[in-house]
Scaffold this motif. Structure first.
Motif, PDB file in Angstrom:
ATOM      1  N   PRO A 104       0.527  -1.182   0.113  1.00 39.50           N
ATOM      2  CA  PRO A 104      -0.089  -0.063  -0.069  1.00 39.50           C
ATOM      3  C   PRO A 104       0.738   1.280  -0.077  1.00 39.50           C
ATOM      4  O   PRO A 104       2.039   1.134   0.432  1.00 39.50           O
ATOM      5  N   LEU A 105       0.446   2.362  -0.564  1.00 36.59           N
ATOM      6  CA  LEU A 105       1.139   3.768  -0.626  1.00 36.59           C
ATOM      7  C   LEU A 105       1.784   3.967   0.680  1.00 36.59           C
ATOM      8  O   LEU A 105       2.931   4.521   0.651  1.00 36.59           O
ATOM      9  N   SER A 106       1.132   3.910   1.650  1.00 33.05           N
ATOM     10  CA  SER A 106       1.551   4.272   3.054  1.00 33.05           C
ATOM     11  C   SER A 106       3.215   3.668   3.457  1.00 33.05           C
ATOM     12  O   SER A 106       3.977   4.025   4.077  1.00 33.05           O
ATOM     13  N   LEU A 107       3.373   2.260   2.655  1.00 28.02           N
ATOM     14  CA  LEU A 107       4.318   1.442   3.057  1.00 28.02           C
ATOM     15  C   LEU A 107       5.375   1.568   1.892  1.00 28.02           C
ATOM     16  O   LEU A 107       6.592   1.190   2.147  1.00 28.02           O
ATOM     17  N   CYS A 108       4.961   2.211   0.950  1.00 30.68           N
ATOM     18  CA  CYS A 108       6.091   2.492  -0.368  1.00 30.68           C
ATOM     19  C   CYS A 108       6.905   3.698   0.177  1.00 30.68           C
ATOM     20  O   CYS A 108       8.215   3.695  -0.060  1.00 30.68           O
ATOM     21  N   THR A 109       6.468   4.834   0.548  1.00 29.95           N
ATOM     22  CA  THR A 109       7.012   6.108   1.032  1.00 29.95           C
ATOM     23  C   THR A 109       7.680   5.869   2.359  1.00 29.95           C
ATOM     24  O   THR A 109       7.798   4.744   2.862  1.00 29.95           O
ATOM     25  N   ASP A 110       8.831   6.560   2.363  1.00 33.20           N
ATOM     26  CA  ASP A 110       9.663   6.231   3.695  1.00 33.20           C
ATOM     27  C   ASP A 110       8.984   6.046   5.021  1.00 33.20           C
ATOM     28  O   ASP A 110       8.082   6.841   5.204  1.00 33.20           O
ATOM     29  N   ASN A 111       9.039   5.150   5.602  1.00 33.49           N
ATOM     30  CA  ASN A 111       8.541   4.811   7.116  1.00 33.49           C
ATOM     31  C   ASN A 111       9.403   3.701   7.784  1.00 33.49           C
ATOM     32  O   ASN A 111      10.464   3.324   7.231  1.00 33.49           O
ATOM     33  N   ALA A 112       8.894   3.773   9.224  1.00 33.67           N
ATOM     34  CA  ALA A 112      10.088   2.883  10.019  1.00 33.67           C
ATOM     35  C   ALA A 112       9.410   1.308  10.214  1.00 33.67           C
ATOM     36  O   ALA A 112      10.111   0.511  10.449  1.00 33.67           O
ATOM     37  N   ALA A 113       8.270   1.042   9.759  1.00 33.63           N
ATOM     38  CA  ALA A 113       7.625  -0.097   9.918  1.00 33.63           C
ATOM     39  C   ALA A 113       8.529  -1.027   8.879  1.00 33.63           C
ATOM     40  O   ALA A 113       9.012  -2.259   9.126  1.00 33.63           O
ATOM     41  N   MET A 114       9.084  -0.597   7.859  1.00 31.41           N
ATOM     42  CA  MET A 114       9.810  -1.229   6.807  1.00 31.41           C
ATOM     43  C   MET A 114      11.204  -1.544   7.460  1.00 31.41           C
ATOM     44  O   MET A 114      11.798  -2.513   7.145  1.00 31.41           O
ATOM     45  N   ILE A 115      11.686  -0.552   8.060  1.00 31.48           N
ATOM     46  CA  ILE A 115      13.041  -0.453   8.773  1.00 31.48           C
ATOM     47  C   ILE A 115      12.763  -1.809   9.881  1.00 31.48           C
ATOM     48  O   ILE A 115      13.864  -2.822   9.968  1.00 31.48           O
ATOM     49  N   ALA A 116      11.959  -1.853  10.619  1.00 32.94           N
ATOM     50  CA  ALA A 116      11.659  -2.894  11.833  1.00 32.94           C
ATOM     51  C   ALA A 116      11.366  -4.253  10.952  1.00 32.94           C
ATOM     52  O   ALA A 116      12.005  -5.176  11.546  1.00 32.94           O
ATOM     53  N   ALA A 117      10.610  -4.413   9.827  1.00 33.30           N
ATOM     54  CA  ALA A 117      10.401  -5.398   8.996  1.00 33.30           C
ATOM     55  C   ALA A 117      11.935  -6.071   8.666  1.00 33.30           C
ATOM     56  O   ALA A 117      12.063  -7.362   8.915  1.00 33.30           O
ATOM     57  N   ALA A 118      12.822  -5.296   8.145  1.00 33.62           N
ATOM     58  CA  ALA A 118      13.990  -5.795   7.735  1.00 33.62           C
ATOM     59  C   ALA A 118      14.822  -6.067   8.868  1.00 33.62           C
ATOM     60  O   ALA A 118      15.489  -7.196   9.044  1.00 33.62           O
ATOM     61  N   GLY A 119      14.660  -5.466   9.932  1.00 33.59           N
ATOM     62  CA  GLY A 119      15.323  -5.470  11.202  1.00 33.59           C
ATOM     63  C   GLY A 119      15.111  -6.792  11.815  1.00 33.59           C
ATOM     64  O   GLY A 119      15.959  -7.403  12.522  1.00 33.59           O
ATOM     65  N   SER A 120      13.836  -7.248  11.867  1.00 34.32           N
ATOM     66  CA  SER A 120      13.088  -8.392  12.466  1.00 34.32           C
ATOM     67  C   SER A 120      14.230  -9.557  11.727  1.00 34.32           C
ATOM     68  O   SER A 120      14.631 -10.401  12.700  1.00 34.32           O
ATOM     69  N   ILE A 121      14.431  -9.520  10.477  1.00 33.36           N
ATOM     70  CA  ILE A 121      14.928 -10.800   9.944  1.00 33.36           C
ATOM     71  C   ILE A 121      16.343 -10.553  10.276  1.00 33.36           C
ATOM     72  O   ILE A 121      17.234 -11.760  10.568  1.00 33.36           O
ATOM     73  N   MET A 122      17.108  -9.528  10.161  1.00 32.48           N
ATOM     74  CA  MET A 122      18.430  -9.300  10.493  1.00 32.48           C
ATOM     75  C   MET A 122      18.840  -9.746  11.876  1.00 32.48           C
ATOM     76  O   MET A 122      19.781 -10.329  12.243  1.00 32.48           O
ATOM     77  N   PHE A 123      17.797  -9.387  12.685  1.00 35.12           N
ATOM     78  CA  PHE A 123      18.020  -9.629  14.155  1.00 35.12           C
ATOM     79  C   PHE A 123      18.235 -11.241  14.125  1.00 35.12           C
ATOM     80  O   PHE A 123      18.928 -11.580  15.089  1.00 35.12           O
ATOM     81  N   GLU A 124      17.131 -11.812  13.677  1.00 36.05           N
ATOM     82  CA  GLU A 124      17.155 -13.234  13.849  1.00 36.05           C
ATOM     83  C   GLU A 124      18.535 -13.983  13.122  1.00 36.05           C
ATOM     84  O   GLU A 124      18.907 -14.842  13.729  1.00 36.05           O
ATOM     85  N   LYS A 125      19.040 -13.164  12.226  1.00 36.73           N
ATOM     86  CA  LYS A 125      20.434 -13.734  11.547  1.00 36.73           C
ATOM     87  C   LYS A 125      21.487 -13.240  12.285  1.00 36.73           C
ATOM     88  O   LYS A 125      22.441 -13.680  11.977  1.00 36.73           O
ATOM     89  N   GLY A 126      21.275 -12.626  13.535  1.00 37.04           N
ATOM     90  CA  GLY A 126      22.216 -12.295  14.357  1.00 37.04           C
ATOM     91  C   GLY A 126      23.005 -10.998  14.079  1.00 37.04           C
ATOM     92  O   GLY A 126      23.830 -10.667  14.281  1.00 37.04           O
ATOM     93  N   LYS A 127      22.420 -10.244  12.946  1.00 36.80           N
ATOM     94  CA  LYS A 127      23.162  -9.067  12.538  1.00 36.80           C
ATOM     95  C   LYS A 127      23.153  -7.981  13.953  1.00 36.80           C
ATOM     96  O   LYS A 127      21.943  -7.774  14.240  1.00 36.80           O
ATOM     97  N   ARG A 128      24.247  -7.515  14.265  1.00 40.08           N
ATOM     98  CA  ARG A 128      24.351  -6.626  15.271  1.00 40.08           C
ATOM     99  C   ARG A 128      25.057  -5.341  15.236  1.00 40.08           C
ATOM    100  O   ARG A 128      26.116  -5.460  14.383  1.00 40.08           O
ATOM    101  N   ALA A 129      24.895  -4.326  15.716  1.00 43.53           N
ATOM    102  CA  ALA A 129      25.842  -3.191  15.527  1.00 43.53           C
ATOM    103  C   ALA A 129      26.490  -2.807  17.146  1.00 43.53           C
ATOM    104  O   ALA A 129      25.469  -3.042  18.050  1.00 43.53           O
TER     105      ALA A 129
END
Ligand SMILES: [Zn+2]
Lengths: 341, 232
Positions: A299-324
């Motif tokens: 949907p449009l609201s998820l196409c433009t910049d938002n943080a839900a998408m960052i959290a969504a990618a972060g969720s997978i990367m968190f599971e994969k053990g990516k850390r800063a």
């Protein structure tokens, strides 16, 4: 029973201050975006220093609103995901430093996220991703075809060699005397006009999935100038329709060809230009004869910049053990392939 | 009462923990190195060494500028976010006041702390200790160093110049003011984060959400836009 996973996402790479919280990688429980667009309109584009100042003004307000929406104490969050790059350095720094402060204060893991990975993962908030897949990323700063054979693995198979598609939209809009940001204006005008003006399509060399939009942009500007010199008036609707058709034809043709060649199960649309109605329509048309390839359009609201998408990618990367570490810095030129995990 | 003080507003990076009547620890560097990379690890190291956890903190004090726009935003963002998420008060203190406070306490005269602002300009103000309290005589502003020293000369009062950037303007100051100008020693030139903590100790907490750096200057694009609109 597996415990629920809660990820907070923070995004400040350009002119939106955004914080979101998502559950189990796919369910949005809070999604707050403070847009600065009204402020930047005055300047005909995003002014980096002003964007940075607005982010500082907004950051804790947006953080608080997200926690209120989620009804979740911060201690319950499993990790803080934040956009590391690419983007405007001064803008990115606000999100990165706010994220580090929260991670430190509550001893939470910090997960760095590539902005484009975020745009791609916006799709996971719509439907589960099926690999291999291809993502068509089109925004103000990016035009890329990204192949993913699995979660967290990004391979750029084609990208723009000059302007991003979104940039071309904004410049053409300016030529037609429309305010910033121009993309939505072009899209709207295009629907009222007919693509009657002959404009070039940059296919580049045989087999290339790269893009180029600077020639098209110049052709539009020349068309307007030549008409002016001849004292003729071009219908802006027709020019917008012709321009948009040229951009869309190249994007859709290359995306379709790549999707077939790579044997993907899904084609994901991502980025701000994904809001373009013409592009959405052309893609569904192009893939209508390929039932084995699922076309996913957020949907449009998820196409433009938002943080839900960052959290969504972060969720997978968190599971994969990516850390800063707490030394995480903003990385304005971060390449998605450097980000692979 | 455990105060964490943070200063990334200029070249010097500083962190201090002040607890009750004691400075528990202080970290300071005067290096041209990235504040965004170094400040959080510096805070973490100091807190660990002092055996304090974030939940022990009762106040955050931050140097709110003037200084580098990016630098001051890093410190202010961290300070705002920490104060907000730990639900404790946030206090901002002028970066120039911090400079003046350390060395000015035992100086009989006026103190002019300064940071270079390029093209012959400096961020400065005028401070004085009265009965052990630091008083603002002239508020922080952006001025041409030449104009500033001419103005100070007329006071006929000893002026103490302090800051790492003073040496950039030493000739102008010395030529105009002669022996009226006094210069702090190199050990007094860094803004001390423990002074920052002390200055913020008795100040009231401010509204966290609306807290912003004191940039002194408008963003260039903003200033031009206002000028074009005829607003001064
Ligand atoms: Zn984006």
């Amino acid at each position: 029973m597996k415990k629920d996973q809660w990820i907070m996402g923070i995004e400040t790479s350009c002119d939106e201050t955004a914080v979101a919280i998502i559950k189990n990688g796919r369910e949005i429980v809070a999604n707050v975006v403070a847009s600065q667009i009204e402020s930047h309109k005055r300047f005909g584009g995003v002014v980096p220093e002003i964007a940075s100042r607005h982010h500082v003004e907004q950051i804790t307000i947006v953080l608080e609103e997200a926690l209120l929406q989620a009804g979740l104490p911060i201690q319950e969050v499993d990790a803080i995901a934040v956009t590391e790059g690419p983007g405007l350095v001064g803008a990115l720094l606000i999100g990165v430093n706010a994220a580090k402060a929260i991670a430190f204060a509550h001893n939470l893991p910090l997960v760095p996220v590539h902005h484009i990975a975020g745009h791609i993962y916006a799709n996971r908030l719509v439907t589960e991703m099926q690999f291999p897949l291809l993502a068509l990323v089109v925004s103000g700063g990016h035009t890329e075809l990204v192949f993913m054979k699995e979660h967290g693995y990004f391979e750029v198979i084609g990208e723009t060699r000059d302007d991003a598609a979104g940039e071309a939209f904004d410049k053409v809009a300016r030529t037609l005397g429309m305010p910033y940001p121009g993309g939505p204006h072009i899209d709207r005008l295009a629907h009222e006009g007919v693509p009657s003006i002959d404009l070039p399509r940059a296919w580049l060399e045989e087999g290339s999935y790269d893009f180029s939009f600077s020639g098209l942009k110049s052709a539009v500007i020349n068309t307007v100038h030549n008409a002016e010199q001849r004292g003729e008036k071009i219908k802006p609707e027709d020019l917008a329709a012709s321009f948009q058709e040229s951009v869309i034809e190249v994007l859709v043709t290359k995306a379709k060809k790549a999707a077939i060649e790579y044997g993907v199960k899904q084609l994901l649309l991502a980025g701000g230009v994904a809001a373009n109605k013409g592009l959405r329509a052309a893609l569904s048309q192009a893939f209508s004869n390929y039932p084995e390839i699922e076309l996913v359009v957020p949907p449009l609201s998820l196409c433009t910049d938002n943080a839900a998408m960052i959290a969504a990618a972060g969720s997978i990367m968190f599971e994969k053990g990516k850390r800063a570490e707490l030394s995480l810095n903003a990385n304005p030129g971060l390449e998605i392939e450097e980000y692979n995990h | 009462m455990t105060i964490l003080a943070i200063d990334t507003s200029n070249n010097a990076l500083g962190v201090a923990i002040l607890e009750n009547e004691k400075v528990l620890g202080e970290y300071i560097t005067n290096l041209n190195k990235n504040h965004s990379i170094r400040i959080m690890p510096a805070i973490q190291t100091l807190m660990n060494d002092c055996e304090r956890t974030p939940s022990d903190l009762t106040k955050i004090v931050v140097a709110k500028g003037p200084g580098s726009y990016t630098g001051v935003r890093i410190g202010v963002t961290i300070a705002k976010t920490l104060a907000w998420t730990l639900n404790i008060p946030l206090v901002g203190v002028s970066s120039l006041e911090v400079l003046a406070s350390g060395v000015g306490r035992y100086f009989n005269g006026l103190v002019s702390p300064l940071f270079d602002a390029r093209r012959g300009q400096v961020y400065t103000g005028l401070y004085q200790f009265e009965d052990g309290q630091l008083v603002i005589v002239e508020k922080d502003s952006l001025v041409m160093i030449e104009d500033w020293v001419e103005k100070l000369k007329i006071t006929s009062t000893p002026i103490l110049f302090v800051g790492n950037d003073v040496e950039l303007h030493y000739n102008v100051i010395h030529q105009t003011m002669g022996s009226q100008a006094v210069f702090a020693s190199i050990t007094e030139k860094n803004p001390r984060p423990s002074e920052l903590a002390l200055l913020g100790k008795n100040k009231q907490g401010e509204d966290i959400h609306s807290f912003v750096p004191n940039y002194i200057r408008l963003a260039e694009a903003e200033a031009k836009w206002l000028e074009a609109k005829g607003i001064k």
